[in-house]
Design a protein around this motif. Structure first.
Motif, PDB file in Angstrom:
ATOM      1  N   ALA A 115     130.225 -29.399-116.746  1.00  0.00           N
ATOM      2  CA  ALA A 115     129.625 -30.314-115.774  1.00  0.00           C
ATOM      3  C   ALA A 115     129.456 -31.700-116.387  1.00  0.00           C
ATOM      4  O   ALA A 115     129.590 -32.722-115.693  1.00  0.00           O
ATOM      5  CB  ALA A 115     128.285 -29.766-115.291  1.00  0.00           C
ATOM      6  N   GLY A 116     129.192 -31.756-117.700  1.00  0.00           N
ATOM      7  CA  GLY A 116     129.037 -33.045-118.365  1.00  0.00           C
ATOM      8  C   GLY A 116     130.293 -33.877-118.318  1.00  0.00           C
ATOM      9  O   GLY A 116     130.238 -35.095-118.085  1.00  0.00           O
ATOM     10  N   SER A 117     131.451 -33.249-118.537  1.00  0.00           N
ATOM     11  CA  SER A 117     132.705 -34.013-118.472  1.00  0.00           C
ATOM     12  C   SER A 117     133.004 -34.440-117.041  1.00  0.00           C
ATOM     13  O   SER A 117     133.559 -35.526-116.813  1.00  0.00           O
ATOM     14  CB  SER A 117     133.863 -33.181-119.035  1.00  0.00           C
ATOM     15  OG  SER A 117     134.231 -32.110-118.177  1.00  0.00           O
ATOM     16  N   GLY A 118     132.621 -33.614-116.072  1.00  0.00           N
ATOM     17  CA  GLY A 118     132.788 -34.025-114.676  1.00  0.00           C
ATOM     18  C   GLY A 118     131.900 -35.198-114.329  1.00  0.00           C
ATOM     19  O   GLY A 118     132.298 -36.109-113.589  1.00  0.00           O
ATOM     20  N   TYR A 119     130.694 -35.198-114.893  1.00  0.00           N
ATOM     21  CA  TYR A 119     129.770 -36.305-114.661  1.00  0.00           C
ATOM     22  C   TYR A 119     130.337 -37.612-115.210  1.00  0.00           C
ATOM     23  O   TYR A 119     130.316 -38.651-114.528  1.00  0.00           O
ATOM     24  CB  TYR A 119     128.427 -35.984-115.317  1.00  0.00           C
ATOM     25  CG  TYR A 119     127.400 -37.092-115.236  1.00  0.00           C
ATOM     26  CD1 TYR A 119     126.677 -37.289-114.067  1.00  0.00           C
ATOM     27  CD2 TYR A 119     127.170 -37.934-116.324  1.00  0.00           C
ATOM     28  CE1 TYR A 119     125.731 -38.306-113.976  1.00  0.00           C
ATOM     29  CE2 TYR A 119     126.229 -38.947-116.247  1.00  0.00           C
ATOM     30  CZ  TYR A 119     125.512 -39.128-115.077  1.00  0.00           C
ATOM     31  OH  TYR A 119     124.584 -40.138-115.000  1.00  0.00           O
ATOM     32  N   GLU A 120     130.868 -37.580-116.433  1.00  0.00           N
ATOM     33  CA  GLU A 120     131.430 -38.791-117.034  1.00  0.00           C
ATOM     34  C   GLU A 120     132.645 -39.276-116.251  1.00  0.00           C
ATOM     35  O   GLU A 120     132.810 -40.485-116.019  1.00  0.00           O
ATOM     36  CB  GLU A 120     131.808 -38.536-118.495  1.00  0.00           C
ATOM     37  CG  GLU A 120     130.610 -38.308-119.409  1.00  0.00           C
ATOM     38  CD  GLU A 120     129.638 -39.487-119.387  1.00  0.00           C
ATOM     39  OE1 GLU A 120     130.095 -40.642-119.284  1.00  0.00           O
ATOM     40  OE2 GLU A 120     128.420 -39.239-119.458  1.00  0.00           O
ATOM     41  N   ALA A 121     133.495 -38.341-115.833  1.00  0.00           N
ATOM     42  CA  ALA A 121     134.657 -38.728-115.022  1.00  0.00           C
ATOM     43  C   ALA A 121     134.204 -39.296-113.682  1.00  0.00           C
ATOM     44  O   ALA A 121     134.775 -40.287-113.185  1.00  0.00           O
ATOM     45  CB  ALA A 121     135.551 -37.511-114.802  1.00  0.00           C
ATOM     46  N   GLY A 122     133.166 -38.690-113.102  1.00  0.00           N
ATOM     47  CA  GLY A 122     132.649 -39.188-111.825  1.00  0.00           C
ATOM     48  C   GLY A 122     132.107 -40.601-111.928  1.00  0.00           C
ATOM     49  O   GLY A 122     132.289 -41.411-111.010  1.00  0.00           O
ATOM     50  N   ARG A 123     131.448 -40.927-113.033  1.00  0.00           N
ATOM     51  CA  ARG A 123     130.948 -42.289-113.228  1.00  0.00           C
ATOM     52  C   ARG A 123     132.094 -43.297-113.261  1.00  0.00           C
ATOM     53  O   ARG A 123     132.011 -44.376-112.665  1.00  0.00           O
ATOM     54  CB  ARG A 123     130.155 -42.368-114.531  1.00  0.00           C
ATOM     55  CG  ARG A 123     128.823 -41.622-114.490  1.00  0.00           C
ATOM     56  CD  ARG A 123     128.074 -41.762-115.800  1.00  0.00           C
ATOM     57  NE  ARG A 123     127.700 -43.160-116.057  1.00  0.00           N
ATOM     58  CZ  ARG A 123     127.166 -43.589-117.186  1.00  0.00           C
ATOM     59  NH1 ARG A 123     126.966 -42.732-118.181  1.00  0.00           N
ATOM     60  NH2 ARG A 123     126.838 -44.860-117.343  1.00  0.00           N
ATOM     61  N   LYS A 124     133.164 -42.953-113.961  1.00  0.00           N
ATOM     62  CA  LYS A 124     134.325 -43.855-114.022  1.00  0.00           C
ATOM     63  C   LYS A 124     134.960 -44.030-112.642  1.00  0.00           C
ATOM     64  O   LYS A 124     135.298 -45.146-112.236  1.00  0.00           O
ATOM     65  CB  LYS A 124     135.359 -43.301-115.006  1.00  0.00           C
ATOM     66  CG  LYS A 124     134.914 -43.272-116.449  1.00  0.00           C
ATOM     67  CD  LYS A 124     135.973 -42.618-117.320  1.00  0.00           C
ATOM     68  CE  LYS A 124     135.501 -42.511-118.761  1.00  0.00           C
ATOM     69  NZ  LYS A 124     136.491 -41.806-119.622  1.00  0.00           N
ATOM     70  N   LEU A 125     135.120 -42.930-111.928  1.00  0.00           N
ATOM     71  CA  LEU A 125     135.766 -43.000-110.623  1.00  0.00           C
ATOM     72  C   LEU A 125     134.886 -43.678-109.589  1.00  0.00           C
ATOM     73  O   LEU A 125     135.385 -44.334-108.667  1.00  0.00           O
ATOM     74  CB  LEU A 125     136.144 -41.591-110.165  1.00  0.00           C
ATOM     75  CG  LEU A 125     137.248 -40.920-110.997  1.00  0.00           C
ATOM     76  CD1 LEU A 125     137.325 -39.437-110.697  1.00  0.00           C
ATOM     77  CD2 LEU A 125     138.599 -41.589-110.735  1.00  0.00           C
ATOM     78  N   ALA A 126     133.560 -43.551-109.741  1.00  0.00           N
ATOM     79  CA  ALA A 126     132.648 -44.241-108.824  1.00  0.00           C
ATOM     80  C   ALA A 126     132.757 -45.749-108.999  1.00  0.00           C
ATOM     81  O   ALA A 126     132.652 -46.514-108.020  1.00  0.00           O
ATOM     82  CB  ALA A 126     131.216 -43.789-109.079  1.00  0.00           C
ATOM     83  N   ALA A 127     132.971 -46.196-110.237  1.00  0.00           N
ATOM     84  CA  ALA A 127     133.121 -47.636-110.493  1.00  0.00           C
ATOM     85  C   ALA A 127     134.483 -48.143-110.033  1.00  0.00           C
ATOM     86  O   ALA A 127     134.623 -49.276-109.570  1.00  0.00           O
ATOM     87  CB  ALA A 127     132.927 -47.914-111.983  1.00  0.00           C
ATOM     88  N   ASP A 128     135.489 -47.277-110.140  1.00  0.00           N
ATOM     89  CA  ASP A 128     136.865 -47.688-109.807  1.00  0.00           C
ATOM     90  C   ASP A 128     137.097 -47.714-108.299  1.00  0.00           C
ATOM     91  O   ASP A 128     137.689 -48.649-107.756  1.00  0.00           O
ATOM     92  CB  ASP A 128     137.845 -46.728-110.494  1.00  0.00           C
ATOM     93  CG  ASP A 128     139.285 -47.118-110.289  1.00  0.00           C
ATOM     94  OD1 ASP A 128     139.582 -48.316-110.390  1.00  0.00           O
ATOM     95  OD2 ASP A 128     140.111 -46.227-110.018  1.00  0.00           O
ATOM     96  N   ARG A 129     136.664 -46.652-107.626  1.00  0.00           N
ATOM     97  CA  ARG A 129     136.734 -46.520-106.166  1.00  0.00           C
ATOM     98  C   ARG A 129     138.151 -46.695-105.615  1.00  0.00           C
ATOM     99  O   ARG A 129     138.344 -47.261-104.548  1.00  0.00           O
ATOM    100  CB  ARG A 129     135.781 -47.505-105.492  1.00  0.00           C
ATOM    101  CG  ARG A 129     134.324 -47.308-105.804  1.00  0.00           C
ATOM    102  CD  ARG A 129     133.790 -45.998-105.238  1.00  0.00           C
ATOM    103  NE  ARG A 129     133.777 -45.991-103.786  1.00  0.00           N
ATOM    104  CZ  ARG A 129     132.759 -46.440-103.066  1.00  0.00           C
ATOM    105  NH1 ARG A 129     131.666 -46.910-103.677  1.00  0.00           N
ATOM    106  NH2 ARG A 129     132.800 -46.401-101.759  1.00  0.00           N
ATOM    107  N   THR A 130     139.160 -46.208-106.340  1.00  0.00           N
ATOM    108  CA  THR A 130     140.523 -46.283-105.803  1.00  0.00           C
ATOM    109  C   THR A 130     140.914 -45.019-105.047  1.00  0.00           C
ATOM    110  O   THR A 130     141.824 -45.047-104.215  1.00  0.00           O
ATOM    111  CB  THR A 130     141.552 -46.526-106.924  1.00  0.00           C
ATOM    112  OG1 THR A 130     141.478 -45.455-107.861  1.00  0.00           O
ATOM    113  CG2 THR A 130     141.297 -47.845-107.618  1.00  0.00           C
ATOM    114  N   ALA A 131     140.256 -43.900-105.339  1.00  0.00           N
ATOM    115  CA  ALA A 131     140.589 -42.636-104.677  1.00  0.00           C
ATOM    116  C   ALA A 131     139.643 -42.388-103.512  1.00  0.00           C
ATOM    117  O   ALA A 131     138.451 -42.681-103.582  1.00  0.00           O
ATOM    118  CB  ALA A 131     140.494 -41.485-105.666  1.00  0.00           C
TER     119      ALA A 131
END
Length: 342
Positions: free
Chosen positions: A227-243
């Motif tokens: 879950a921790g790695s998903g959280y870190e990936a989610g933070r990056k994707l939330a900032a990027d907002r391309t998907a």
């Protein structure tokens, strides 16, 4: 447990005397032979219960030259998938009348696999199920040329090792095809470790589904199942907002993604749709409840033991079997807020 009149544990002959039948008839009942009448079977079962008789597996092994034991080599049992695969195999083995001897690896490597397998051979196991979902495991098993049937669970196997697996690639395709059918065109993937067969197969399924729809497959973020790695990936994707949609390699990483998105104000599924993989029991209680891909671990265990028993008892050839996963629809997926252009 009752003892006989001679002060010893009850034997098959004691059951026969109590039921008024031959010891051959008792043996047929114990071994589920079909040529026994229902009334006779009921008398024998009543005598077994009254005396507390248990079959002597050691004596039976001397006659059949089988230990009635399956060795199960496993790793990564802290993860939902491997742990439930082990449970499925153990239940199927027990139902078939086999004991299970488990060797859990802390580290995966040829020496560790070899040591565990040699331990099983010292126990004279009748077969070995291998639940080590790493890419080089199959090669190590092939090189050992073991004298007992081996089933690589989580793999299609090879010409010398049988295999039983859930179709991970098809499961990923089901997830991505669902998102595409809702109108999503920019679909990312948070992948599990690529040295795991499950991780690489799910990533390949994601790519193939996107390419079949002529969509880009360049948005992949690496995770480690936690879950921790998903959280870190989610933070990056939330900032990027391309998907506008994500296929996440397992439900635990999806939980981390949902947490990161909630903190960043990214609404699921209004802003981004999320699909997981595994359908662990808590997935329906995530916020929002998670659309995910379900693996039937009990069926996988049954398929593994079906292959194993055919090889042990009938000398069947090496074979493989594939269990088809199922997409479970919940509230974490929806069409994109604004229709996307291809």
């Amino acid at each position: 447990m009752a003892k006989s009149s001679k002060g010893r544990m009850p034997r098959l002959e004691d059951v026969a005397d109590r039921a008024g039948v031959s010891h051959q008839t008792v043996s047929r009942v114990i071994n589920n032979h079909p040529n026994v009448s229902e009334s006779t079977r009921a008398k024998v079962e009543a005598a077994i219960a009254e005396l507390g008789y248990r079959r002597n597996t050691a004596a039976r092994s001397l006659v059949t030259r089988r230990s009635q034991t399956i060795g199960v080599l496993a790793s990564e049992l802290s993860q939902y998938g491997p742990a439930n695969t082990l449970l499925g195999v153990e239940q199927a083995a027990r139902h078939a009348g086999y004991f299970v001897s488990i060797a859990a690896l802390r580290e995966v490597g040829r020496d560790a696999i070899s040591d565990a397998v040699n331990h099983f051979m010292d126990q004279a196991v009748d077969g070995i199920a291998v639940l080590v979902p790493h890419a080089d495991t199959l090669l190590a098993l092939e090189e050992m040329r073991l004298p007992v049937p081996v089933v690589a669970v989580g793999s299609l196997g090879s010409s010398s090792v049988s295999g039983a697996m859930v179709d991970q690639r098809r499961g990923a395709e089901l997830a991505v095809e669902h998102l595409i059918s809702q109108g999503h065109r920019r679909i990312g993937h948070i992948a599990g470790p690529q040295d795991w067969t499950d991780g690489s197969e799910r990533a390949d399924g994601w790519r193939e589904a996107l390419r079949a729809a002529d969509l880009a497959d360049d948005l992949l973020v690496q995770g480690d199942w936690s879950a921790g790695s998903g959280y870190e990936a989610g933070r990056k994707l939330a900032a990027d907002r391309t998907a506008t949609a994500l296929f996440v390699g397992n439900d635990q990483m999806a939980l981390g993604v949902l947490c990161a998105f909630a903190e960043a104000g990214v609404r699921v599924p209004d802003d981004v749709s999320v699909v997981g993989f595994d359908d662990q029991p808590e997935s329906g209680y995530f916020t929002p409840p998670l659309t995910t891909v379900r693996q039937d671990f009990e069926e996988l265990g049954r398929r593994c033991m079906d292959i194993m028993l055919k090889e042990i008892e009938a000398g069947a050839d090496v074979s493989s079997t594939v269990v088809t996963p199922e997409l479970v629809l919940r509230a974490s997926t929806a069409p994109p807020a604004q229709p996307e252009k291809s």
